[in-house]
Design an enzyme around this catalytic site. Structure first.
Site, PDB file in Angstrom:
ATOM      1  N   ARG A 157       6.426  -9.058  16.508  1.00 17.20           N
ATOM      2  CA  ARG A 157       7.459  -7.660  15.844  1.00 17.20           C
ATOM      3  C   ARG A 157       6.440  -6.542  16.432  1.00 17.20           C
ATOM      4  O   ARG A 157       5.239  -6.217  16.216  1.00 17.20           O
ATOM      5  CB  ARG A 157       7.212  -8.061  14.438  1.00 17.20           C
ATOM      6  CG  ARG A 157       7.761  -6.939  13.637  1.00 17.20           C
ATOM      7  CD  ARG A 157       7.105  -6.994  12.274  1.00 17.20           C
ATOM      8  NE  ARG A 157       7.977  -6.245  11.221  1.00 17.20           N
ATOM      9  CZ  ARG A 157       7.598  -4.979  10.618  1.00 17.20           C
ATOM     10  NH1 ARG A 157       6.448  -4.560  11.270  1.00 17.20           N
ATOM     11  NH2 ARG A 157       8.011  -4.302   9.783  1.00 17.20           N
TER      12      ARG A 157
ATOM     13  N   HIS B  41       0.916  -1.231  -0.022  1.00 16.25           N
ATOM     14  CA  HIS B  41      -0.026  -0.175   0.218  1.00 16.25           C
ATOM     15  C   HIS B  41       0.911   1.272  -0.035  1.00 16.25           C
ATOM     16  O   HIS B  41       2.076   1.127   0.180  1.00 16.25           O
ATOM     17  CB  HIS B  41      -0.973   0.074   1.188  1.00 16.25           C
ATOM     18  CG  HIS B  41      -0.025   0.127   2.585  1.00 16.25           C
ATOM     19  ND1 HIS B  41       0.613  -0.963   3.029  1.00 16.25           N
ATOM     20  CD2 HIS B  41       0.249   1.140   3.078  1.00 16.25           C
ATOM     21  CE1 HIS B  41       1.202  -0.444   4.391  1.00 16.25           C
ATOM     22  NE2 HIS B  41       0.977   0.771   4.495  1.00 16.25           N
TER      23      HIS B  41
ATOM     24  N   HIS C 181       4.643  -0.053  -0.133  1.00 15.01           N
ATOM     25  CA  HIS C 181       5.334  -0.930   0.860  1.00 15.01           C
ATOM     26  C   HIS C 181       4.521  -1.458   1.233  1.00 15.01           C
ATOM     27  O   HIS C 181       3.345  -1.594   1.337  1.00 15.01           O
ATOM     28  CB  HIS C 181       6.305   0.034   1.781  1.00 15.01           C
ATOM     29  CG  HIS C 181       5.186   0.849   2.601  1.00 15.01           C
ATOM     30  ND1 HIS C 181       4.647   2.059   2.106  1.00 15.01           N
ATOM     31  CD2 HIS C 181       4.786   0.550   3.916  1.00 15.01           C
ATOM     32  CE1 HIS C 181       3.823   2.628   2.897  1.00 15.01           C
ATOM     33  NE2 HIS C 181       3.888   1.711   4.153  1.00 15.01           N
TER      34      HIS C 181
ATOM     35  N   ASP D  90       0.909   5.073   1.756  1.00 17.89           N
ATOM     36  CA  ASP D  90       0.439   5.426   3.258  1.00 17.89           C
ATOM     37  C   ASP D  90      -0.620   6.976   2.988  1.00 17.89           C
ATOM     38  O   ASP D  90      -1.298   7.045   3.850  1.00 17.89           O
ATOM     39  CB  ASP D  90       1.414   6.007   4.067  1.00 17.89           C
ATOM     40  CG  ASP D  90       2.004   4.964   4.655  1.00 17.89           C
ATOM     41  OD1 ASP D  90       1.273   3.624   4.762  1.00 17.89           O
ATOM     42  OD2 ASP D  90       3.087   4.948   5.250  1.00 17.89           O
TER      43      ASP D  90
HETATM   44  O1  LIG Z   1       5.510  -1.998  10.477  1.00 17.78           O
HETATM   45  C1  LIG Z   1       6.037  -1.563   9.156  1.00 17.78           C
HETATM   46  O2  LIG Z   1       7.239  -2.180   8.848  1.00 17.78           O
HETATM   47  C2  LIG Z   1       5.150  -0.932   8.132  1.00 17.78           C
HETATM   48  C3  LIG Z   1       3.650  -0.779   8.424  1.00 17.78           C
HETATM   49  C4  LIG Z   1       2.986   0.191   7.620  1.00 17.78           C
HETATM   50  O3  LIG Z   1       3.349   0.370   6.384  1.00 17.78           O
HETATM   51  C5  LIG Z   1       1.843   0.734   8.059  1.00 17.78           C
HETATM   52  O4  LIG Z   1       1.455   0.750   9.253  1.00 17.78           O
HETATM   53  O5  LIG Z   1       1.415   1.554   7.315  1.00 17.78           O
HETATM   54 FE   LIG Z   2       2.657   1.835   5.559  1.00 13.61          FE
END
Ligand SMILES: O=C(O)CCC(=O)C(=O)O
Ligand SMILES: [Fe+2]
Length: 694
Positions: free
Chosen positions: A637, A555, A627, A557
């Site tokens: 994690r 996606h 990403h 952001d």
């Molecule tokens: O946790 C991550 O490495 C990315 C999370 C992400 O892309 C998001 O929450 O928009």
């Molecule tokens: Fe993100």
């Protein structure tokens, strides 16, 4: 539907009577195997290719698979044929003819490809088979290329990883063998040329750069040729000409048709300058190629060729200072003016033709009210009717691709800004294959990571005690997902459910990230935090076998990504006000869970980041940074996700509320406890004070 192998194979053979061609050399990319022949349906070709493959008929398998890829690509280019039915001319006949000409009998309907197959092509599956078939045919260079092409879209494919490692060890495979066969030849040559030039290898760079320019012109030419058919009169650029149905409609219809052909031809410039998977063209694509050529020729000592190229740059930009300076210098070096030395003929032709077309399009724009989006920033002002200039200038300013893309900031810039002691820039945008991306390390000490991890754990535990069982991830059924906002953390701290120190650190750390992100990406314009979220993703045990999904799908952001077109729509439901994203990682004791960036097609992985304590990955939040997160297959994690905005009105209200909550007077007992807790980590925290470096 099953077609027989022999049927399709027969259609690939030259027509009876024509001489058998001598074994043609394999073209480097996906060039036509049988130029001019209408493509067969990709699904049938693919099915036949796989049958040939299964039967061990390697050469036919290669031919069929390549033909399937070519057909699929041709289909992509003519998508949306139905839109043309709205076109102006009574062209039913022409439509059938042109369609038949381009796609063979039956046209697009015959070629419709199911979603499943489209996905297979998108995942580049045919290259996996191609790779093995090439290997069997002992065409190792092509086998390596096909393997690489597949691997680019499937970086977690372990078998392919191993195969590639084997290829690397084989003689007959060169580093250059690992190329992406989906890259059109002009891009491949351009990239290679630039790289060589960057290494001061002008002699080697020159043929590649020249090839890139020739290929770009050829690509434009073939695009222009396809503008004659009805297919291109579609999409947003379609401009209905008024009064079609009335008397005199024919004249207008013909004018309308001609205008659309011209619009389409002009669009070819932008299309050629757009990398596959990208949504906007490289600005000034031809002039920049000429500049590189002129540089390379100068480096190689070919003065007259350097001069021809610099004169060609001046055709686009007669007032360009660098070009004028270089020209003067060459003239001085060459002595008296040489006869016959002028701008390149191919560029002259291109510019003359382009200007002729623009003149007509601007005329139509002024007098017929049709629209024309000039793909070029170099059009001389004199060509634009005065009445239109003002409006066009405004439009121009709104078009991002006319400005140079943001350049990666040199390290010196970074050294000059406010730095946190102990923070290092691990990877810049160039190393991450993007325009605005960075990985910084050392933002947290191990003790700080511990405090924040404990905070996440305590908060989740409190949730569990109150009947809240850490919900399943919104992104995947195979993970649990816990999120904690700064306000919630402050409230839990107030009620004594979590340590006050953790909640305070959360606030402090988010400010630390904001300062760095602003210093790095936006030193001239303040950034505000718009949302801060402490997020943990945990693998659900026993559900990880054969898992195919992601922890977080690809996606962007601040916009809604359309992987089919590579466009990203900055509109709700996306958080459109987010300008920069930051993820600060807290741990690495889990399996999977790397962050990765892709091309806008959401498929081609361009960079990966392994989480670890104190590592920040920061990037602009737009469509340039799609990403996702690989599946977390074991363990938990945790990361602090932060979004920054330039818009003060979207500043995170809860941040201030949380700060206030945590500052309110407490009873002395609490205060003492707090002091004791913070004492042991205070030395670490203070080492993180801002310091000006240099
Ligand atoms: O946790 C991550 O490495 C990315 C999370 C992400 O892309 C998001 O929450 O928009
Ligand atoms: Fe993100």
């Amino acid at each position: 539907p099953l077609t027989s192998l022999s049927l399709t194979l027969a259609s690939l053979k030259p027509p009876p009577g024509s001489p058998e061609p001598p074994g043609p050399p394999e073209p480097p990319g996906l060039a036509l195997l049988s130029p001019g022949a209408p493509p067969q349906a990709p699904d049938l070709l693919y099915a036949d290719g796989l049958r040939a493959y299964a039967a061990g008929a390697w050469a036919p398998a290669v031919a069929l698979l390549r033909e399937a890829l070519r057909s699929q690509e041709a289909l992509g280019r003519t998508r949306g044929l139905r839109g043309t039915l709205r076109a102006v001319l009574p062209r039913a006949e022409c439509l059938t003819q042109c369609t038949a000409r381009r796609l063979g009998p039956g046209g697009a309907a015959r070629l419709r490809v199911g979603r499943g197959l489209r996905d297979a092509f998108r995942r580049r599956e045919p290259y996996n088979y191609l790779q093995r078939a090439y290997y069997q045919l002992k065409k190792l260079d092509l086998a390596a290329a096909a393997a690489h092409t597949f691997f680019v879209a499937n970086p977690t494919h372990l078998q392919m990883r191993e195969d590639i490692a084997k290829y690397r060890r084989m003689s007959g495979v060169r580093p250059q063998s690992f190329r992406d066969l989906e890259t059109p030849p002009h891009w491949a040559a351009y990239d290679e040329g630039l790289e060589l030039l960057g290494r001061q290898e002008a002699g080697l760079a020159l043929p590649r750069l020249e090839e890139a320019l020739q290929e770009s012109l050829a690509q434009m030419e073939s695009c222009r040729a396809s503008c004659e058919g009805p297919e291109e009169q579609q999409g947003e650029e379609v401009e209905e000409v008024e009064g079609t149905g009335s008397q005199g409609g024919l004249y207008e219809a013909i004018a309308g048709h001609w205008i659309r052909v011209l619009q389409c031809r002009q669009r070819c410039v932008g299309d050629t300058a757009t990398r596959p998977g990208r949504s906007s063209p490289v600005p000034n694509f031809l002039p920049s190629q000429l500049r590189q050529l002129h540089k390379a020729h100068a480096q190689a000592g070919n003065l007259s060729q350097a001069m021809e190229n610099v004169l060609s740059v001046l055709l686009f930009y007669p007032e360009d200072d660098d070009a004028k300076k270089a020209l003067k210098q060459y003239q001085a070096q060459l002595g008296e003016p040489r006869r016959g030395l002028g701008p390149r003929k191919d560029i002259q032709r291109f510019i003359l033709r382009s200007l002729g077309e623009k003149r007509q399009l601007y005329y139509a724009m002024e007098h017929l009210g049709t629209s024309f989006k000039d793909p070029d920033p170099w059009t001389p002002e004199a060509f634009i009717p005065e009445a239109l200039r003002e409006k066009l200038r405004e439009d121009q300013e709104k078009r991002p691709w006319d400005h140079e893309p943001p350049q990666p900031k040199p390290l010196t810039h970074w050294k000059d800004v406010l730095l946190l002691e102990g923070v290092t820039l691990t990877q810049d945008a160039r190393q991450l294959n993007g325009s605005e991306r960075a990985v910084l390390d050392g933002l947290l000490t191990p003790a700080e990571c511990g405090v924040l991890l404990q905070l996440a754990k305590d908060a989740a535990g409190a949730g569990a005690r109150s009947g809240y069982r850490g919900r399943r991830s919104p992104h995947t059924p195979h993970e649990r997902f816990e999120g904690l906002t700064v306000l919630k953390a402050a409230q839990l701290a107030r009620s004594g459910t979590v340590g006050r120190q953790g909640a305070k650190l959360l606030l402090e750390v988010s400010e630390r990230v904001r300062t760095l992100t602003e210093a790095y990406f936006s030193p001239e314009r303040p950034l505000h935090l718009s949302f801060t979220h402490l997020v943990c993703r945990s693998a659900i045990e026993g559900e990880q076998e054969q898992r195919m999904d992601l922890s977080h799908p690809v996606h962007a952001d601040n916009c809604v990504l359309d992987p089919d077109t590579g466009e990203c729509w900055r509109e709700p439901p996306a958080y459109t006000y987010r300008d920069y994203s930051g993820i600060l990682y807290l741990n690495d004791d889990f399996q999977g869970g790397n962050l990765f960036f892709t091309e806008p097609n959401a498929l081609t992985v361009t960079a990966q980041v392994r989480p670890r304590c104190g590592r920040l990955v920061a990037f602009s939040s737009g469509g340039e940074n799609p990403h996702g997160v690989w599946a977390v297959t074991r363990g938990r994690r945790c990361a602090l996700a932060l979004w920054h905005t330039w818009a003060p009105e979207h500043r995170e209200q809860e941040w201030a509320e949380a700060k206030e909550l945590l500052q309110e007077p407490k009873d002395t007992e609490e205060e003492e406890e707090e002091e004791m807790l913070s004492r042991d980590s205070s030395s670490e925290l203070s080492s993180h004070r801002l310091q000006r470096v240099q």
